[in-house]
Enzyme design. Structure first.
Site, mmCIF file in Angstrom:
data_model
loop_
_atom_site.group_PDB
_atom_site.id
_atom_site.type_symbol
_atom_site.label_atom_id
_atom_site.label_comp_id
_atom_site.label_asym_id
_atom_site.label_seq_id
_atom_site.Cartn_x
_atom_site.Cartn_y
_atom_site.Cartn_z
ATOM 1 N N ARG A 1 0.866 -1.173 0.000
ATOM 2 C CA ARG A 1 0.000 0.000 0.000
ATOM 3 C C ARG A 1 0.907 1.229 0.000
ATOM 4 O O ARG A 1 2.069 1.163 0.416
ATOM 5 C CB ARG A 1 -0.886 0.031 1.243
ATOM 6 N N LYS B 1 -2.370 -2.286 7.919
ATOM 7 C CA LYS B 1 -3.592 -1.778 8.544
ATOM 8 C C LYS B 1 -3.784 -2.403 9.915
ATOM 9 O O LYS B 1 -3.535 -3.598 10.106
ATOM 10 C CB LYS B 1 -4.802 -2.102 7.662
ATOM 11 N N HIS C 1 -1.880 2.494 -6.177
ATOM 12 C CA HIS C 1 -2.578 1.267 -5.774
ATOM 13 C C HIS C 1 -2.739 0.306 -6.952
ATOM 14 O O HIS C 1 -2.896 -0.900 -6.761
ATOM 15 C CB HIS C 1 -3.941 1.620 -5.184
ATOM 16 N N ARG D 1 -0.206 -2.350 -6.846
ATOM 17 C CA ARG D 1 -0.545 -3.404 -5.877
ATOM 18 C C ARG D 1 -1.555 -4.376 -6.498
ATOM 19 O O ARG D 1 -1.413 -5.600 -6.365
ATOM 20 C CB ARG D 1 -1.119 -2.751 -4.619
ATOM 21 N N HIS E 1 -4.280 -8.944 3.657
ATOM 22 C CA HIS E 1 -5.745 -8.939 3.729
ATOM 23 C C HIS E 1 -6.200 -9.725 4.950
ATOM 24 O O HIS E 1 -5.722 -10.830 5.193
ATOM 25 C CB HIS E 1 -6.363 -9.585 2.478
ATOM 26 N N TYR F 1 -9.408 -11.039 -7.082
ATOM 27 C CA TYR F 1 -8.435 -11.154 -8.169
ATOM 28 C C TYR F 1 -8.671 -12.382 -9.035
ATOM 29 O O TYR F 1 -8.202 -12.430 -10.170
ATOM 30 C CB TYR F 1 -7.013 -11.152 -7.597
#
Length: 305
Positions: A149, A173, A246, A249, A272, A281
Site C-alpha cells: 500500500r 492496517k 494502488h 498493488r 488482507h 483477483y
C-alpha cells in the site's frame, strides 16, 4: 455536546481502541463532519444524540440529490454506523438509530491493473539521469514487486529490510505485522538507491534517518508526491488507463493469481484480513477459475485419462 466535540472523541476512539491508520480515521471524520453539517444547518438543528432513523433518511436523500455514487454513499453509511456504535458503547444513546439504515446495492468493482508490458513501459519512462530517478525506480519496483500500500511504502524503514533473508517487514492496517518477500529485481534497485544515491544526502532530518524513501527536503515522501510521480510516468509512457500507486498493488496480486499462486499466500503477502478480499483477483482471470475446478473437482479427477 456539539458535533465537533463528539467527532474529536470518536477520532480518539478510532486511533487508540481500533488502531486504525491516520488515512482511515480521516475518511471516517470527513463523513461524520458532513453528517454534522447537515444537521446543524437545518431549520431544526440536532446534536448527535437527538438524531433518529427518520432524520437519516433526509440526509441520505440529500446525498442522492448531490449525485454521490452508490459506492461513496455506502462508505458514508458505514461511517455513520461506526460513529453511532461508538456513541452506544459510550452509553450516550440507549438505542442505535443507524441500525436500520441499509446501504445501496453496489456491484463488485474489479480493480484496474496493468499488464506486464505496461509495467515495463512505466518503468522505462523513468529518467534515471535525474537525481530522483534511482529513487523513483526503486519505489516502483517495491510497489509492484512487493504489492505494498502507499502508506506502507512511505513508512518503510531501512532497518526493516532483511537483505540476506530476502524479506521486508511491513506494519499494515491495524498495526498488523507481516513479512513480505523481496524479489531480486526490487532488492537490486533498492540497494542501488540506498547505497549509491541516498547515502549522499546530507539534509535528512533526524526523525526520518531510517526511512527508505526521502524527498529533496530530507523528509519522507508524501502520498500526494507518490501519486504525482505515478501520474507523470503514466503520461510519459502513453498508458491509456486511470492508474494510481494502488494500481501497482492490484497488478502484483493479479499477476500472482494468473501465474497460479495460492490464494492464501497472496492473502498473506497483501495483508488482507479476509480471504474474500483476495478472491476478487480470481475474477480478473476466468481461466483461473476454470482450471481450479478442472484440477480439483472429484468427478473431473475421476475421468482424467
Amino acid at each position: 455536546m456539539s458535533w465537533d466535540i463528539w467527532i474529536n472523541s470518536y477520532q480518539q476512539y478510532l486511533r487508540i481502541e481500533k488502531s486504525l491508520s491516520i488515512h482511515t480515521i480521516d475518511a471516517y471524520k470527513r463523513d461524520i463532519k458532513k453528517l454534522g453539517q447537515y444537521f446543524t444547518s437545518n431549520e431544526n438543528p440536532k446534536n448527535p444524540k437527538d438524531v433518529q432513523y427518520e432524520d437519516f433518511m433526509g440526509f441520505l436523500a440529500q446525498l442522492h440529490q448531490e449525485k454521490i455514487s452508490a459506492r461513496s454513499q455506502s462508505r458514508i453509511i458505514s461511517s455513520i454506523k461506526s460513529f453511532y456504535k461508538f456513541l452506544f458503547l459510550e452509553k450516550e444513546i440507549t438505542t442505535n438509530p443507524s441500525d436500520l439504515i441499509e446501504s445501496p446495492k453496489i456491484g463488485k468493482k474489479l480493480p484496474e491493473f496493468l499488464s506486464i508490458d505496461e509495467i515495463d513501459l512505466l518503468i522505462q519512462s523513468i529518467d534515471r539521469s535525474k537525481k530522483e530517478g534511482e529513487r523513483n525506480l526503486a519505489m516502483l519496483e517495491v510497489l509492484y514487486g512487493c504489492g505494498l500500500r502507499v502508506s506502507e511504502l512511505i513508512d518503510l524503514k531501512i532497518s526493516e529490510i532483511y537483505w540476506k533473508e530476502g524479506f521486508i517487514r511491513i506494519i499494515g492496517k491495524g498495526n498488523k505485522e507481516r513479512l513480505v518477500p523481496l524479489g531480486k529485481i526490487a532488492s537490486k534497485h533498492l540497494k542501488i538507491y540506498i547505497q549509491e544515491v541516498r547515502v549522499h544526502k546530507k539534509n535528512i532530518k533526524e526523525e526520518f534517518i531510517d526511512h527508505v524513501f526521502i524527498n529533496k527536503n530530507g523528509t519522507k515522501l508524501s502520498r500526494v508526491m507518490i501519486f504525482k510521480i505515478i501520474k507523470s510516468l503514466k503520461q510519459k509512457s502513453g498508458i491509456n488507463k486511470n492508474i494510481s500507486p494502488h494500481t501497482l498493488r492490484h497488478s502484483f496480486a493479479t499477476h500472482l493469481v494468473e501465474g497460479g499462486a495460492d490464494l492464501r499466500a497472496v492473502q498473506e503477502m497483501l495483508g488482507h484480513q479476509s480471504i474474500t478480499t483476495t478472491e476478487i483477483y480470481t475474477h480478473l482471470d476466468s481461466n483461473y477459475l476454470k482450471q481450479t475446478i478442472l484440477d480439483h473437482h472429484p468427478m473431473e479427477k475421476k475421468h482424467k485419462y
